[in-house]
Write an enzyme that holds these catalytic residues in place. Structure first.
Site, mmCIF file in Angstrom:
data_model
loop_
_atom_site.group_PDB
_atom_site.id
_atom_site.type_symbol
_atom_site.label_atom_id
_atom_site.label_comp_id
_atom_site.label_asym_id
_atom_site.label_seq_id
_atom_site.Cartn_x
_atom_site.Cartn_y
_atom_site.Cartn_z
ATOM 1 N N GLU A 114 0.826 -1.217 0.000
ATOM 2 C CA GLU A 114 0.000 0.000 0.000
ATOM 3 C C GLU A 114 0.859 1.266 0.000
ATOM 4 O O GLU A 114 0.641 2.192 0.775
ATOM 5 C CB GLU A 114 -0.953 -0.005 1.198
ATOM 6 C CG GLU A 114 -1.925 -1.165 1.137
ATOM 7 C CD GLU A 114 -2.985 -1.141 2.226
ATOM 8 O OE1 GLU A 114 -2.687 -0.668 3.336
ATOM 9 O OE2 GLU A 114 -4.098 -1.618 1.961
ATOM 10 N N ASP B 36 -8.265 -9.212 4.132
ATOM 11 C CA ASP B 36 -8.029 -8.070 5.028
ATOM 12 C C ASP B 36 -9.073 -7.979 6.141
ATOM 13 O O ASP B 36 -9.937 -7.109 6.080
ATOM 14 C CB ASP B 36 -8.039 -6.778 4.190
ATOM 15 C CG ASP B 36 -7.522 -5.590 4.970
ATOM 16 O OD1 ASP B 36 -7.069 -5.786 6.105
ATOM 17 O OD2 ASP B 36 -7.585 -4.472 4.442
ATOM 18 N N GLU C 139 -12.579 -2.355 12.242
ATOM 19 C CA GLU C 139 -12.592 -1.612 10.979
ATOM 20 C C GLU C 139 -13.711 -2.087 10.061
ATOM 21 O O GLU C 139 -14.371 -1.288 9.405
ATOM 22 C CB GLU C 139 -11.229 -1.781 10.275
ATOM 23 C CG GLU C 139 -11.160 -1.097 8.925
ATOM 24 C CD GLU C 139 -9.805 -1.261 8.236
ATOM 25 O OE1 GLU C 139 -8.895 -1.882 8.822
ATOM 26 O OE2 GLU C 139 -9.670 -0.755 7.103
#
Ligand code: BDP
Length: 713
Positions: free
Chosen positions: A303, A377, A405
C-alpha cells in the site's frame, strides 16, 4: 402544600426515570473493576487469603503489592496483612529459584520465563514462578479467580504461555490520529512525552499485564520515520521505563526508507554496507536507551510503503538486514505479509502466498512473518490464510484485528472471541489432520522457536478505552487467547462478564448468549455466505457493494462479489482464480465443489447462480435475503436481552451499550437494505414473501456520504 409535594415528587421521579444515570462506573476500570463482593463471599476469601508474604523485592513486586492491595480493598473490603515469614502467611508469593524453597516440588524448567503455578498446600495458597513477571501474571490470575468467584480450596494449576510474543499493535500516528481507531485520539501523547506521564499509561500497562500481553508497538505500521530520531527515542524510552515492571516490552514500527529519510543516505537499499551500518548504529543507539527494546515491526512494499522491493531485493533480504542489526541485542523483527504488489496480475487473495512461500527457510531466526488471519483483510469472515502451514521452516506470527474496521467500528457489539477461535482452530491439513493454525502459530508445526501473536488495538482516549464497553472484551479475549489458544471463547466471555459487568447468573447467561452470537449477526447483516469487501470507500463505514471506480481493480467491492445476471460470488476454483490451489490437497478437493464447500464460505470460493440450491433446499437468492434478515433479527434479540439485564448492570455502562445497540440496529438494517437493493438489480427477483423490502432504492444508498467518518487511513 401536600399537593405540591406530591407533584414535586412525581416530577423528580419522572426525571430520575427519564435521565440516564451517568454517575457510576463508566468503563474506565475495564475488567479490573474491583467492585465489592457480598459479605459472605468477602469473608470466605479473607479466611483463605488474609495474610500475605512476598519474598522478592523489585519494581515488579511493587506493582504486585499495589495491585493486590487495590484488588483486595475493592473486592474484599480490606487489604491483606503483610507478614514477614512464609510460614505464617496464608498467601505466599515466591520465586522458584529463591532461597525460600517452595514445598510444591514444581520443576523449574516447566514454568519457563513467564509461567506460574498457583497451588493450595496445607492450608496455604502458593504463587510460584521463575521470574517476578511470572509472579505478576500469577497475581492477576489469583485476582481473576476471586473476581469470578472461583473455589480456591483445591486450586492446583500451572499456566505457561503457548506463544512467546503477545503483542498489541497500535496504528497510532505521532499526531495522535489513530488509523482505523474509533475510540478517540491515541493514548500516546507524543507531544508531552517524555516528561508528562499520564496515569493512563500505568492503567494500560496493568490491563495488558493482567491478560499476559508482553509487547506493544505504539506507532502505526504506516510508519513515520521521525520515530527513530533522537527526540522521539527519548519519548519511547519514557514509555518503555513505565511498562518494564509490567513485563511489557516496547517495539517500534519502522519505515524501511529511514536511512534515506532521516539518515541522509542516498537510498535505503538493504545490500548496501552503509545502509546496514546505519541500522546497526540505530539499533545500538536504541538499546543504549532501552536495554530490553523488543524490536521492529515492518510494513514493506505494501500500500505504497517503501521496502526492499524498491531495489529489487526480496522481503527476506530486507527483514534479515534489520534482524542482523537487532540480533546482538536480542531484538526481533516482525515482518508483515500483508502485501499486494501494485503491478501484480494475480488475484489479490493469492499474492501474499506467491511472494512469501518461495522465501520459506530464508528468514533469520529472529524474524517472524506476521500474517493476517485471512487472505484478504480482516473481513467479518474469511477462510484462514493459506500461508499458515505453507512455510514450515519459518516463524509465522498471527495478526488479528481487534479494532472493528470492518465490523461496525465502535458502535456494533461484535465479540471477536469466536472469530479468533475459528481462525486458530481451523485445520490447515498441511501436515495431516489436526494441523491447526494454532499449532502453526505456537510453533508445534514449524522448526522455528520464535512464536508471536499480534492484535491491532482498539484503544483510544475514550473514558471506556474502546468506544464500546463490549470492545473491551475483544482486547481481553485477544490477550487470553494469545496466552492460551486452547481456552474457549465462551469461557473467556464468562470471565470477562463476571469481572466487568455482573455476577448475576441469569444476566451472565443472557450476556454470554449475546456475545457468542454477535459476530455471526454482523457477518449476516454485512457479508453473509462468504461475501466480503462490500464496504464503502476510504473510511470503510457502511455498505458500498456498487463501488467500481477506484484506482486499482482490487480496491473495488465489485471485484470481490462479481454479481451479474447469472449469479453471485467469485470463482476461486481452477476455472477461476485458482486460489484454492494454495491450500492443502484436503481443502483443494473440498473447495473445488460448492456442495462440499462450507456454506459460510460459499461465495468466497464460487460464483453461483441465483437459483443454486442451497443445503436448505432453498435458492441462493432466498438464502441471501434470509441471512441478511437473520443478522438484523440477531441485533433485535440482543436489544431485548440487554433490556432484561438492566437491573444487574451499572446504569452508566448499561446506557452506553443501550445507545450503541440502537445505532447497531439502524445500521444493520441499512447494510441489509442497501446490499439487497443492489443485488436485486442483478438477480431481478422479488424479495421473498415474509421479508421486508428495502426502504429505499440503490441510488439513495449510493448518495450517502460520510466525509468525517473516524479512523481514515
Ligand atoms: C487495512 C487498513 C489500512 C491499513 C492496512 C494494513 O484499511 O488502514 O494500513 O490494512 O494492515 O485493513 O497495513
Amino acid at each position: 402544600m401536600k399537593k405540591y409535594l406530591i407533584t414535586l415528587c412525581l416530577l423528580f421521579s419522572h426525571l430520575a426515570f427519564a435521565t440516564p444515570d451517568f454517575s457510576g462506573e463508566d468503563g474506565y476500570n475495564l475488567w479490573l473493576n474491583y467492585r465489592p463482593l457480598n459479605a459472605r463471599q468477602q469473608q470466605h476469601y479473607l479466611s483463605q487469603l488474609g495474610t500475605v508474604y512476598i519474598a522478592d523485592k523489585s519494581a515488579t513486586t511493587s506493582v504486585i503489592k499495589d495491585e493486590l492491595k487495590r484488588a483486595t480493598k475493592g473486592l474484599l473490603g480490606q487489604k491483606l496483612s503483610a507478614v514477614s515469614s512464609a510460614q505464617s502467611a496464608k498467601l505466599v508469593l515466591a520465586l522458584n529459584n529463591n532461597q525460600l524453597t517452595t514445598p510444591l516440588g514444581i520443576e523449574q524448567k516447566s514454568l519457563g520465563d513467564e509461567g506460574y503455578a498457583i497451588k493450595q498446600h496445607k492450608g496455604q495458597i502458593w504463587l510460584v514462578a521463575n521470574s517476578d513477571v511470572g509472579l505478576l501474571y500469577a497475581t492477576f490470575d489469583l485476582i481473576r479467580q476471586i473476581q469470578t468467584l472461583a473455589d480456591l480450596s483445591k486450586i492446583n494449576k500451572v499456566s505457561v504461555p503457548k506463544v512467546k510474543l503477545r503483542m498489541l499493535n497500535h496504528w497510532d500516528d505521532l499526531d495522535r490520529h489513530t488509523e482505523r481507531g474509533y475510540a478517540g485520539q491515541s493514548i500516546f501523547d507524543w507531544h508531552k512525552l517524555p516528561d508528562y506521564q499520564e496515569q493512563r499509561y500505568y492503567d494500560y500497562a496493568r490491563a495488558n499485564a493482567s491478560i499476559g500481553v508482553n509487547g506493544i508497538v505504539p506507532n502505526n505500521v504506516n510508519a513515520n520515520a521521525l520515530i527513530l530520531t533522537p527526540a522521539y527515542l527519548q519519548k519511547v524510552k519514557a514509555l518503555a521505563d513505565i511498562f518494564r515492571p509490567y513485563g511489557i516490552k516496547v517495539y517500534l514500527s519502522v519505515k524501511f526508507s529511514s536511512p534515506h529519510l532521516i539518515g541522509g543516505l542516498e537510498n535505503s537499499d538493504p545490500v548496501k554496507p552503509e545502509v546496514q551500518q546505519w541500522w546497526h548504529d540505530k539499533a545500538a543507539e536504541i538499546y543504549q536507551l532501552i536495554p530490553d527494546f523488543g524490536g521492529f515491526l515492518v510494513k514493506a512494499n505494501s500500500e505504497g510503503q517503501p521496502g526492499p522491493g524498491d531495489f529489487g531485493r526480496t522481503h527476506a533480504q530486507g527483514a534479515n538486514m534489520l534482524a542482523r542489526a537487532l540480533k546482538p541485542f536480542g531484538g526481533n523483527v516482525l515482518w508483515r505479509a500483508f502485501v499486494y504488489a501494485h503491478d501484480a496480475k494475480a488475484e489479490r487473495s493469492l499474492q501474499a502466498y506467491n511472494e512469501f512461500v518461495p522465501l520459506d527457510g530464508k528468514f533469520d531466526d529472529n524474524v517472524s512473518v506476521q500474517v493476517k488471519n485471512g487472505p484478504i483483510d480482516f473481513q467479518p469472515r474469511e477462510p484462514f490464510s493459506p500461508l499458515f502451514g505453507a512455510m514450515p521452516h519459518s516463524s509465522l506470527a498471527m495478526e488479528f484485528q481487534i479494532t472493528q474496521e470492518y465490523l461496525g467500528f465502535s458502535t456494533h457489539l461484535a465479540y471477536l472471541g469466536t472469530l479468533y477461535k475459528e481462525a486458530l482452530d481451523a485445520d490447515t491439513h498441511t501436515q495431516g489432520a489436526g494441523s491447526t493454525v494454532a499449532k502453526v502459530v505456537d510453533g508445534s508445526l514449524s522448526d522455528s522457536p520464535l512464536t508471536a501473536m499480534a492484535g491491532v488495538a482498539n484503544i483510544g482516549m475514550d473514558r471506556n478505552w474502546t468506544g464500546h464497553i463490549f470492545g473491551q472484551a475483544n482486547w481481553y479475549v485477544f490477550g487470553r487467547l494469545a496466552w492460551d489458544h486452547d481456552l474457549s471463547a465462551a469461557d473467556i466471555a464468562d470471565e470477562w462478564i463476571n469481572m466487568t459487568l455482573t455476577h448475576d447468573k441469569n444476566a451472565i447467561d443472557q450476556i454470554k448468549d449475546m456475545m457468542m452470537n454477535s459476530r455471526e449477526d454482523v457477518v449476516n447483516y454485512m457479508t453473509p455466505l462468504g461475501l466480503h469487501h462490500l464496504m464503502d470507500t476510504g473510511h470503510h463505514y457502511g455498505p458500498g457493494p456498487w463501488v467500481d471506480n477506484l484506482g486499482r481493480a482490487d480496491w473495488n467491492p465489485t471485484y470481490y462479489h462479481r454479481a451479474d445476471k447469472q449469479g453471485l460470488g467469485i470463482d476461486r476454483t481452477a476455472s477461476g482464480t485458482n486460489a484454492i490451489s494454495q491450500y492443502a490437497p484436503y481443502w483443494q478437493q473440498k473447495l473445488a465443489n460448492p456442495a462440499t464447500t462450507p456454506t459460510e464460505l460459499l461465495l468466497w470460493f464460487h460464483h453461483l447462480s441465483w437459483d443454486y440450491t442451497m443445503p436448505s433446499g432453498k435458492s441462493l437468492w432466498y438464502e441471501l435475503v434470509h441471512h441478511y434478515n437473520m443478522g438484523v433479527a440477531g441485533v433485535e434479540k440482543m436489544q431485548q436481552q440487554w433490556q432484561r439485564v438492566k437491573n444487574q448492570i451499572d446504569p452508566n455502562q448499561f446506557h452506553q451499550v443501550e445507545m450503541a445497540l440502537g445505532i447497531q440496529l439502524k445500521e444493520a438494517k441499512w447494510w441489509r437494505d442497501a446490499c439487497l437493493a443492489y443485488f436485486q438489480t442483478f438477480s431481478q427477483r422479488p424479495i421473498p414473501e415474509g421479508f421486508p423490502k428495502p426502504v429505499h432504492d440503490v441510488d439513495y444508498y449510493k448518495s450517502l456520504q460520510f466525509p468525517y467518518a473516524p479512523g481514515q487511513g
